[in-house]
Design an enzyme around this catalytic site. Structure first.
Site, PDB file in Angstrom:
ATOM      1  N   LYS A  54       0.856  -1.184   0.000  1.00 29.96           N
ATOM      2  CA  LYS A  54       0.000   0.000   0.000  1.00 29.96           C
ATOM      3  C   LYS A  54       0.891   1.233   0.000  1.00 29.96           C
ATOM      4  CE  LYS A  54      -3.724   2.108   2.734  1.00 29.96           C
ATOM      5  NZ  LYS A  54      -4.583   1.902   3.918  1.00 29.96           N
TER       6      LYS A  54
ATOM      7  N   LYS B 270      -2.450  -1.500  -3.545  1.00 31.94           N
ATOM      8  CA  LYS B 270      -3.294  -0.307  -3.470  1.00 31.94           C
ATOM      9  C   LYS B 270      -2.410   0.927  -3.583  1.00 31.94           C
ATOM     10  CE  LYS B 270      -6.570   2.050  -0.409  1.00 31.94           C
ATOM     11  NZ  LYS B 270      -7.259   2.089   0.874  1.00 31.94           N
TER      12      LYS B 270
HETATM   13 ZN   LIG Z   1      -5.395   3.208   8.354  1.00 32.53          ZN
END
Ligand SMILES: [Zn+2]
Length: 344
Positions: free
Chosen positions: A214, A267
Site C-alpha cells: 500500500k 493499493k
Molecule cells: Zn489506516
C-alpha cells in the site's frame, strides 16, 4: 517452422514487393467480427471479480459523498440494501469501513461488540448469508488523530503497541461474523499478529486478505471525506510505501506470505499496474486483489460529468487493465455500474 514465419520475424517491416511470393501474416483476421473477437479475448471482466466497498455509520438514511458521486455513507439498514443490490447483480463480496460515533486515542468502538462495523456485519449476514463480508482492519477511522496506529510522543506510529489493537479488532470482526479480515495499516508483523489472535480464538478458518503493498498515495483524497479518517497532522509516509518503489513491494508481499496471508492486495491500482504484475508473477499461487481507489473513481466521474469521456467504456477498460495486469479481484466503487454494464 514455416518459411513465412521465419521471414516475418527477421523483417517485420519488409515491403510488399519483397514479400510478393510469401504469405503475409494477418493478425487482423482474428478481429474481423464481434464473434471472433470474443472467442480470442484473453481477459474478460466478470461481476464476480468485484469487491464493493461500503461506508457504514450510525443513524438513519444515506448521505452522498461530495467527491464520490454515487457513493454514500450508509446507515446499517442502508448498507444492507446496498449489499443486496450488489448481490443481485452477481457481486459476491463487500468490504466494510466504519465511521464511529466518537473517536478517541485508542479507537474503542473499533473492537466493541456493538460497534458500527460489527452491527453491519451481522445485519448483512442475516439478510444475505451467502454474501462474503470482508472488513477493513485499521485504526485510522476510529482514532482521534486519524493515524493508522498508536502514536508515540514524537508523532511516530508505534509498531508493536498497534499490533495489540489490531488483534482485538480482527477478533471482534470475526466474532461478529466477518468472512475475511483485511488489515490495511502497513504495520510490520500485522498479518502474523492477527493470524495468531484469530487462531487463538477458534477462527483458524477465517482468511486474511493483506493490504500487503500500500503506497502513500494522493489518490486517497476522496476516501478521507468518505471515511472521515484524514490524519489531523503529518502524513502516513512512515508506514505506507514510497511511490517510487517496486522491489520493496516484493519484500512486503514475501513477508506477508510468510506470516500467513491468504490473499494479497496492491493499493492503489491505476498508477501501480506494474506493481500488480510483479507481485502476481512472484506469488502466482495467491489470489491478488487491486484497490481501484477513490481518487481514480473521482477522476472518471468528474470527466464523465463534463461529457469529456464515455464513463462506461473508460471504466470497463480501466478495470480490464487491472485484471490483465494480474489482479484476480478488484475493490471498486464502480462495482454496481460495471456489473450492470457487463450485463449489457
Ligand atoms: Zn489506516
Amino acid at each position: 517452422m514455416p518459411k513465412e514465419t521465419v521471414f516475418n520475424r527477421q523483417s517485420p517491416t519488409g515491403t510488399s514487393s519483397s514479400i510478393a511470393n510469401r504469405q503475409l501474416i494477418r493478425p487482423r483476421r482474428l478481429r474481423t467480427s464481434p464473434g471472433i473477437r470474443a472467442m480470442v479475448r484473453e481477459t474478460e471482466l466478470n461481476a464476480r471479480d468485484f469487491i464493493y466497498p461500503l461506508f457504514v455509520r450510525h443513524g438513519a438514511g444515506r448521505t452522498e459523498i461530495r467527491s464520490m458521486p454515487g457513493i454514500f455513507q450508509l446507515s446499517v439498514d442502508e448498507a444492507v440494501r446496498e449489499a443486496e443490490s450488489a448481490f443481485s447483480l452477481g457481486i459476491p463480496s463487500v468490504i466494510l469501513f466504519g465511521i464511529p460515533a466518537e473517536k478517541d486515542p485508542i479507537g474503542l468502538e473499533n473492537f466493541s461488540g456493538d460497534g458500527i462495523v460489527q452491527q453491519a456485519i451481522k445485519a448483512i449476514k442475516r439478510s444475505i448469508p451467502e454474501m462474503v463480508v470482508i472488513t477493513d482492519v485499521c485504526l485510522c477511522e476510529y482514532i482521534d488523530h486519524g493515524h493508522c496506529g498508536v502514536l508515540g510522543k514524537d508523532g511516530y506510529v508505534l509498531n508493536d503497541p498497534t499490533l495489540d489493537v489490531l488483534r482485538k479488532v480482527a477478533v471482534s470482526h470475526a466474532e461478529a461474523g466477518a468472512d475475511i479480515v483485511a488489515p490495511s495499516g502497513m504495520i510490520d508483523g500485522m498479518v502474523a499478529a492477527i493470524r495468531a489472535a484469530l487462531d487463538g480464538k477458534g477462527f483458524e478458518n477465517t482468511p486474511i486478505l493483506s493490504y500487503a503493498v500500500k503506497y502513500a498515495s494522493a489518490f486517497y483524497g476522496p476516501f478521507r471525506d468518505a471515511a472521515e479518517g484524514a490524519p489531523k497532522f503529518g502524513d502516513r509516509k512512515s508506514h505506507q510505501m514510497d511511490p517510487g518503489n517496486v522491489r520493496e513491494a516484493l519484500r512486503e508481499a514475501a513477508l506477508d506470505v510468510a506470516e500467513g496471508a491468504d490473499m494479497l492486495m496492491v493499493k492503489p491500482a491505476l498508477a501501480y499496474l506494474d506493481v500488480i504484475r510483479v507481485v502476481k508473477d512472484a506469488f502466482p499461487e495467491l489470489p491478488l486483489a487491486a484497490y481501484n481507489v477513490s481518487g481514480e473513481y473521482a477522476m472518471v466521474k468528474a470527466a464523465a460529468a463534463n461529457g469529456w469521456i464515455d464513463e462506461a467504456k473508460v471504466t470497463l477498460e480501466t478495470l480490464t487493465g487491472m485484471k490483465r495486469a494480474g489482479a484476480d479481484l478488484i475493490l471498486t466503487y464502480h462495482a454496481l455500474d460495471a456489473a450492470k454494464w457487463l450485463k449489457g
